[in-house]
Design a protein around this motif. Sequence first.
Motif, PDB file in Angstrom:
ATOM      1  N   ARG A 160       0.831  -1.204   0.000  1.00 12.43           N
ATOM      2  CA  ARG A 160       0.000   0.000   0.000  1.00 12.43           C
ATOM      3  C   ARG A 160       0.869   1.258   0.000  1.00 12.43           C
ATOM      4  O   ARG A 160       0.575   2.226  -0.711  1.00 12.43           O
ATOM      5  N   SER A 161       1.962   1.228   0.769  1.00 11.05           N
ATOM      6  CA  SER A 161       2.840   2.406   0.797  1.00 11.05           C
ATOM      7  C   SER A 161       3.526   2.606  -0.554  1.00 11.05           C
ATOM      8  O   SER A 161       3.714   3.744  -0.999  1.00 11.05           O
ATOM      9  N   LYS A 162       3.884   1.524  -1.242  1.00 10.45           N
ATOM     10  CA  LYS A 162       4.491   1.657  -2.571  1.00 10.45           C
ATOM     11  C   LYS A 162       3.493   2.250  -3.559  1.00 10.45           C
ATOM     12  O   LYS A 162       3.853   3.088  -4.395  1.00 10.45           O
ATOM     13  N   ILE A 163       2.257   1.829  -3.453  1.00  9.91           N
ATOM     14  CA  ILE A 163       1.225   2.382  -4.336  1.00  9.91           C
ATOM     15  C   ILE A 163       1.015   3.865  -4.042  1.00  9.91           C
ATOM     16  O   ILE A 163       0.878   4.685  -4.957  1.00  9.91           O
ATOM     17  N   ASN A 164       1.030   4.226  -2.759  1.00  9.28           N
ATOM     18  CA  ASN A 164       0.867   5.641  -2.393  1.00  9.28           C
ATOM     19  C   ASN A 164       2.043   6.486  -2.877  1.00  9.28           C
ATOM     20  O   ASN A 164       1.859   7.633  -3.286  1.00  9.28           O
ATOM     21  N   VAL A 165       3.235   5.925  -2.840  1.00 10.98           N
ATOM     22  CA  VAL A 165       4.408   6.640  -3.354  1.00 10.98           C
ATOM     23  C   VAL A 165       4.245   6.881  -4.853  1.00 10.98           C
ATOM     24  O   VAL A 165       4.515   7.975  -5.361  1.00 10.98           O
ATOM     25  N   TYR A 166       3.776   5.865  -5.554  1.00  2.88           N
ATOM     26  CA  TYR A 166       3.546   6.009  -6.995  1.00  2.88           C
ATOM     27  C   TYR A 166       2.491   7.079  -7.271  1.00  2.88           C
ATOM     28  O   TYR A 166       2.651   7.898  -8.183  1.00  2.88           O
ATOM     29  N   LYS A 167       1.429   7.081  -6.465  1.00  2.00           N
ATOM     30  CA  LYS A 167       0.379   8.102  -6.628  1.00  2.00           C
ATOM     31  C   LYS A 167       0.944   9.500  -6.413  1.00  2.00           C
ATOM     32  O   LYS A 167       0.581  10.447  -7.107  1.00  2.00           O
ATOM     33  N   ARG A 168       1.824   9.634  -5.424  1.00  2.00           N
ATOM     34  CA  ARG A 168       2.387  10.940  -5.091  1.00  2.00           C
ATOM     35  C   ARG A 168       3.350  11.431  -6.172  1.00  2.00           C
ATOM     36  O   ARG A 168       3.368  12.611  -6.509  1.00  2.00           O
ATOM     37  N   PHE A 169       4.150  10.519  -6.729  1.00  2.00           N
ATOM     38  CA  PHE A 169       5.142  10.920  -7.720  1.00  2.00           C
ATOM     39  C   PHE A 169       4.517  11.225  -9.074  1.00  2.00           C
ATOM     40  O   PHE A 169       4.949  12.140  -9.762  1.00  2.00           O
ATOM     41  N   TYR A 170       3.539  10.439  -9.474  1.00  5.94           N
ATOM     42  CA  TYR A 170       2.944  10.582 -10.800  1.00  5.94           C
ATOM     43  C   TYR A 170       1.419  10.670 -10.692  1.00  5.94           C
ATOM     44  O   TYR A 170       0.716   9.733 -11.073  1.00  5.94           O
ATOM     45  N   PRO A 171       0.881  11.778 -10.189  1.00  9.28           N
ATOM     46  CA  PRO A 171      -0.579  11.853 -10.022  1.00  9.28           C
ATOM     47  C   PRO A 171      -1.342  11.821 -11.349  1.00  9.28           C
ATOM     48  O   PRO A 171      -2.383  11.158 -11.448  1.00  9.28           O
ATOM     49  N   ALA A 172      -0.840  12.496 -12.368  1.00  8.05           N
ATOM     50  CA  ALA A 172      -1.546  12.515 -13.659  1.00  8.05           C
ATOM     51  C   ALA A 172      -1.504  11.131 -14.308  1.00  8.05           C
ATOM     52  O   ALA A 172      -2.517  10.644 -14.839  1.00  8.05           O
ATOM     53  N   GLU A 173      -0.345  10.497 -14.251  1.00 11.43           N
ATOM     54  CA  GLU A 173      -0.203   9.160 -14.830  1.00 11.43           C
ATOM     55  C   GLU A 173      -1.075   8.152 -14.088  1.00 11.43           C
ATOM     56  O   GLU A 173      -1.672   7.263 -14.705  1.00 11.43           O
ATOM     57  N   TRP A 174      -1.180   8.303 -12.770  1.00  9.76           N
ATOM     58  CA  TRP A 174      -2.014   7.415 -11.958  1.00  9.76           C
ATOM     59  C   TRP A 174      -3.483   7.564 -12.350  1.00  9.76           C
ATOM     60  O   TRP A 174      -4.207   6.574 -12.486  1.00  9.76           O
ATOM     61  N   GLN A 175      -3.913   8.807 -12.546  1.00 10.23           N
ATOM     62  CA  GLN A 175      -5.309   9.045 -12.919  1.00 10.23           C
ATOM     63  C   GLN A 175      -5.610   8.461 -14.299  1.00 10.23           C
ATOM     64  O   GLN A 175      -6.663   7.856 -14.504  1.00 10.23           O
ATOM     65  N   ASP A 176      -4.686   8.620 -15.228  1.00 15.26           N
ATOM     66  CA  ASP A 176      -4.862   8.027 -16.558  1.00 15.26           C
ATOM     67  C   ASP A 176      -4.944   6.506 -16.475  1.00 15.26           C
ATOM     68  O   ASP A 176      -5.741   5.871 -17.175  1.00 15.26           O
ATOM     69  N   PHE A 177      -4.114   5.933 -15.613  1.00 19.92           N
ATOM     70  CA  PHE A 177      -4.113   4.481 -15.429  1.00 19.92           C
ATOM     71  C   PHE A 177      -5.455   4.004 -14.881  1.00 19.92           C
ATOM     72  O   PHE A 177      -6.027   3.015 -15.362  1.00 19.92           O
TER      73      PHE A 177
END
Length: 178
Positions: free
Chosen positions: A149-166
């Motif tokens: 969960r923390s790795k996923i949150n780190v990914y969300k924090r680093f790439y918010p636009a890419e996460w939303q597209d995903f």
Amino acid sequence: MPKAKGKTRRQKFGYSVNRKRLNRNARRKAAPRIECSHIRHAWDHAKSVRQNLAEMGLAVDPNRAVPLRKRKVKAMEVDIEERPKELVRKPYVLNDLEAEASLPEKKGNTLSRDLIDYVRYMVENHGEDYKAMARDEKNYYQDTPKQIRSKINVYKRFYPAEWQDFLDSLQKRKMEVE
């Protein structure tokens, strides 16, 4: 130990050495390299450091440029003489430095491609079920659900636009399947 008698040779003048180039290179190596390109291009080597910085509108001594005010004002200090402003002959240097400082800071740290692929795979296959992610065969490092969960949150924090597209692409896939 003393040298043997007759073994010292006198120094001969090197006629093949270009003294002008030798001195120029020695001077260039002795002078420090100015890292800031704006200041380096406007620098006049014939002038002193104080004169160069004054022409650019920069301060040599920050303590004198912005003096601290004394808290107590005495009656004798009312007649304080003000220093005349120095003429800024190269204002473009100051403008370039301000423009460069106003640019947004570039992100230096990014996530590894492996971690991005890992997070995308886990979310794609398991959604929000972190316990299932922990039991997945691709969980090579045996991360716990909280670590995933923390790795996923780190990914969300680093790439918010890419996460939303995903997430949007996942929603479209679900809609197409149904």
